[in-house]
Design a protein around this motif. Structure first.
Motif, short mmCIF file in Angstrom:
data_model
loop_
_atom_site.label_atom_id
_atom_site.label_comp_id
_atom_site.label_asym_id
_atom_site.label_seq_id
_atom_site.Cartn_x
_atom_site.Cartn_y
_atom_site.Cartn_z
N ALA A 48 8.35 -21.17 20.24
CA ALA A 48 8.99 -20.28 19.26
C ALA A 48 9.09 -18.84 19.75
O ALA A 48 10.11 -18.17 19.52
CB ALA A 48 8.20 -20.32 17.95
N THR A 94 12.29 -17.73 21.68
CA THR A 94 13.60 -18.01 21.08
C THR A 94 14.63 -16.94 21.38
O THR A 94 15.73 -17.24 21.86
CB THR A 94 13.46 -18.17 19.55
N ILE A 134 19.73 -21.91 15.28
CA ILE A 134 18.31 -22.09 15.62
C ILE A 134 17.72 -23.10 14.65
O ILE A 134 17.78 -22.92 13.44
CB ILE A 134 17.54 -20.76 15.51
N ARG A 172 14.21 -25.90 14.03
CA ARG A 172 12.83 -26.19 14.42
C ARG A 172 12.72 -27.69 14.68
O ARG A 172 13.11 -28.51 13.83
CB ARG A 172 11.85 -25.78 13.32
N SER A 195 11.16 -24.55 19.29
CA SER A 195 12.42 -23.96 18.84
C SER A 195 13.59 -24.57 19.61
O SER A 195 13.49 -24.82 20.81
CB SER A 195 12.38 -22.45 19.05
N ILE A 248 9.54 -16.32 14.67
CA ILE A 248 10.99 -16.14 14.58
C ILE A 248 11.30 -14.82 13.87
O ILE A 248 12.16 -14.05 14.31
CB ILE A 248 11.63 -17.32 13.83
#
Length: 255
Positions: A102, A105, A137, A139, A145, A225
């Motif tokens: 993550a 990202t 984006i 999950r 990610s 994020i």
């Protein structure tokens, strides 16, 4: 959208995101949390109330639907573009790289955008009359990610590219421009049906960050994020268009 009309699940998602962001050590993220917590609430004097929308965070589930509706002028524009360019064929492609932690990202998205600029210089994509690029984006189930690009373009009909060749060229060029040591998963196809062409563009304009209930089970992911998308003065452009697919300001104002 009135709060009373929000589904219980959407309200729960909104409140859950706000609660997680409120624990962030970053003041900018905590500020966004307070705004999200009130997003959709009615404001004003009784009888003359209207819903307030924060518009302050890409992670706000209530604003996500409004963001999609704000793309209506673009969706109307694409229909006129297709009608004015019968000698072009719409192309839709999804360009990906492997999932990343993550915290990587935003760095990965920056790389995707630079790679796409190089990708557009390769044949046959350098002949696109216009393009739209949307970054999404999501999950993954393992908590990683999955940033990726959805691309829509207009390719000259006389380019002699078949669906099979388009897929091979897209994968080869994307792997090369991104300097990947593995074969990336891509999807690329010509859209010869007008209804499919419109539907594909509608898909392109969905909200770039799909906050779903499973995110609430992973607060670290949400906080990571959020921290990357609340950097002062560094707003990341997740939708871009060019050429004949870029609506003019007048077209937006008259929509």
């Amino acid at each position: 959208m009135l709060l009373s009309r929000l589904s219980a699940s959407l309200k729960s998602l909104r409140d859950g995101v706000a609660a997680i962001l409120s624990s962030s050590p970053l003041a900018s993220v905590r500020s966004a949390a307070r705004a999200i917590a009130a997003c959709g609430d009615l404001h004003g004097e009784e009888g003359n109330q209207c819903p307030w929308h924060c518009g302050s965070s890409r992670l706000c589930p209530v604003c996500a639907g409004r963001s999609h509706r704000q793309h209506v002028p673009r969706r109307e524009h694409i229909a006129s573009v297709l009608a004015c360019h019968p000698d072009h064929v719409p192309v839709f492609a999804t360009l990906t790289v492997r999932n990343v932690p993550a915290e990587r990202t935003r760095r990965t998205i920056d790389s995707l955008h630079r790679g796409f600029d190089r990708f557009r210089q390769r044949w046959p994509f350098r002949h696109l009359a216009g393009f739209a690029r949307a970054t999404e984006i999501t999950r993954s189930a393992d908590g990683s990610s999955h940033p990726h690009l959805h691309v829509y373009g207009l390719l000259p009909a006389d380019s002699s590219v078949t669906n099979g060749a388009l897929g091979l060229l897209t994968r080869r060029h994307w792997q090369s421009t991104m300097a990947l040591n593995y074969e990336p998963a891509i999807d690329a196809r010509l859209l010869t049906d007008s209804d499919d062409a419109i539907c594909a563009f509608n898909y392109l304009t969905k909200d770039p960050i799909q906050v779903t209930p499973d995110w609430l089970q992973d607060p670290a992911f949400v906080l990571s994020i959020a921290a990357q998308f609340h950097l002062p003065g560094k707003r990341l452009r997740l939708f871009a268009s060019g050429g004949v697919m870029k609506p003019s300001k007048a077209e937006f104002l008259n929509s």
